[in-house]
Design a protein around this motif. Structure first.
Motif, mmCIF file in Angstrom:
data_model
loop_
_atom_site.group_PDB
_atom_site.id
_atom_site.type_symbol
_atom_site.label_atom_id
_atom_site.label_comp_id
_atom_site.label_asym_id
_atom_site.label_seq_id
_atom_site.Cartn_x
_atom_site.Cartn_y
_atom_site.Cartn_z
ATOM 1 N N GLN A 1 -32.215 87.078 6.280
ATOM 2 C CA GLN A 1 -31.591 87.345 7.574
ATOM 3 C C GLN A 1 -30.186 86.788 7.678
ATOM 4 O OE1 GLN A 1 -34.408 85.921 10.539
ATOM 5 N NE2 GLN A 1 -35.370 87.936 10.605
ATOM 6 N N GLY A 2 -29.808 85.890 6.801
ATOM 7 C CA GLY A 2 -28.456 85.371 6.791
ATOM 8 C C GLY A 2 -28.301 84.059 7.532
ATOM 9 N N TYR B 1 -25.890 85.724 3.059
ATOM 10 C CA TYR B 1 -27.227 86.284 2.901
ATOM 11 C C TYR B 1 -27.771 85.959 1.511
ATOM 12 C CZ TYR B 1 -25.919 89.275 6.875
ATOM 13 O OH TYR B 1 -25.516 89.745 8.098
ATOM 14 N N CYS B 2 -29.015 85.595 1.478
ATOM 15 C CA CYS B 2 -29.739 85.483 0.220
ATOM 16 C C CYS B 2 -30.395 86.829 -0.048
ATOM 17 C CB CYS B 2 -30.787 84.394 0.337
ATOM 18 S SG CYS B 2 -31.726 84.086 -1.171
ATOM 19 N N SER C 1 -42.709 89.988 -10.319
ATOM 20 C CA SER C 1 -42.080 90.140 -11.624
ATOM 21 C C SER C 1 -41.706 88.769 -12.174
ATOM 22 C CB SER C 1 -40.825 90.997 -11.494
ATOM 23 O OG SER C 1 -40.071 90.968 -12.690
ATOM 24 N N ASP C 2 -41.669 88.667 -13.513
ATOM 25 C CA ASP C 2 -41.249 87.414 -14.133
ATOM 26 C C ASP C 2 -39.733 87.305 -14.247
ATOM 27 O OD1 ASP C 2 -44.023 87.374 -16.472
ATOM 28 O OD2 ASP C 2 -43.827 86.536 -14.463
ATOM 29 N N ASN C 3 -39.038 88.409 -14.144
ATOM 30 C CA ASN C 3 -37.595 88.398 -14.301
ATOM 31 C C ASN C 3 -36.951 89.026 -13.076
ATOM 32 O OD1 ASN C 3 -35.165 87.850 -15.453
ATOM 33 N ND2 ASN C 3 -35.212 89.519 -16.914
ATOM 34 N N TYR C 4 -36.261 88.207 -12.337
ATOM 35 C CA TYR C 4 -35.598 88.721 -11.143
ATOM 36 C C TYR C 4 -34.252 88.042 -10.980
ATOM 37 C CZ TYR C 4 -37.627 84.428 -9.244
ATOM 38 O OH TYR C 4 -37.994 83.128 -9.048
ATOM 39 N N GLY C 5 -33.418 88.682 -10.238
ATOM 40 C CA GLY C 5 -32.125 88.121 -9.894
ATOM 41 C C GLY C 5 -32.139 87.729 -8.436
ATOM 42 N N ILE C 6 -31.496 86.638 -8.140
ATOM 43 C CA ILE C 6 -31.401 86.178 -6.766
ATOM 44 C C ILE C 6 -30.012 85.592 -6.565
ATOM 45 C CG2 ILE C 6 -32.398 83.934 -7.351
ATOM 46 C CD1 ILE C 6 -33.691 83.920 -4.590
ATOM 47 N N GLY C 7 -29.471 85.822 -5.410
ATOM 48 C CA GLY C 7 -28.123 85.321 -5.211
ATOM 49 C C GLY C 7 -27.706 85.291 -3.766
ATOM 50 N N TRP C 8 -26.451 84.936 -3.601
ATOM 51 C CA TRP C 8 -25.851 84.823 -2.286
ATOM 52 C C TRP C 8 -24.741 85.858 -2.123
ATOM 53 C CZ3 TRP C 8 -27.901 81.920 1.478
ATOM 54 C CH2 TRP C 8 -28.819 80.950 1.110
ATOM 55 N N PHE C 9 -24.792 86.520 -1.015
ATOM 56 C CA PHE C 9 -23.808 87.518 -0.649
ATOM 57 C C PHE C 9 -23.257 87.134 0.715
ATOM 58 C CE2 PHE C 9 -25.032 90.584 -3.942
ATOM 59 C CZ PHE C 9 -26.258 90.056 -4.322
#
Length: 129
Positions: free
Chosen positions: A121-122, A95-96, A29-37
């Motif tokens: 995997q963290g 975690y990513c 996809s061209d639009n995604y969210g990514i982050g840290w938890f």
């Protein structure tokens, strides 16, 4: 299916800094969210900070605002989390995670609800003297 390569965790003294990196491959996809938890011992997952790929919309939890900064390098499919002024309560497994989002501002909901479908995997972050 996405593949994650996370790095940058470790042991740091209170007040110190660390930078986490997450490289993700396999997006369609061209639009995604990514982050840290993060997940501290005995607690649930908390969305720390997230960013959208297209417009760079960001979210920060109240506990890290002013101390953490998220950034992205779309050419490298990599997201960074610069963590400054670290506190013992920041100790957790980080975690990513990522997911497709319909529009950029949806990344905030993804972070708050911790409902990204794909997780790395963290990496352990320990803040201690």
């Amino acid at each position: 299916q996405l593949q994650f390569v996370e790095s940058g965790g470790g042991l740091v003294q209170p007040g110190g800094s660390l930078r986490l990196s997450c490289t993700v491959s396999g997006f369609t996809s061209d639009n995604y969210g990514i982050g840290w938890f993060r997940q501290a011992p005995g607690k649930g997952h908390e969305g720390v900070s997230c960013i959208s790929s297209s417009e760079g919309t960001t979210y920060y939890s109240d506990s890290v605002k002013g101390r953490f900064t998220i950034s992205r390098d779309n050419a490298k499919n990599t997201v960074y989390l610069q963590m400054n002024s670290l506190k013992p309560e920041d100790t957790a497994v980080y975690y990513c995670a990522a997911d497709r989002i319909p529009y950029s501002v949806a990344v905030q909901a993804m972070c708050i609800m911790t409902n990204a479908r794909y997780w790395g995997q963290g990496t352990q972050v320990t803040v201690s003297s």
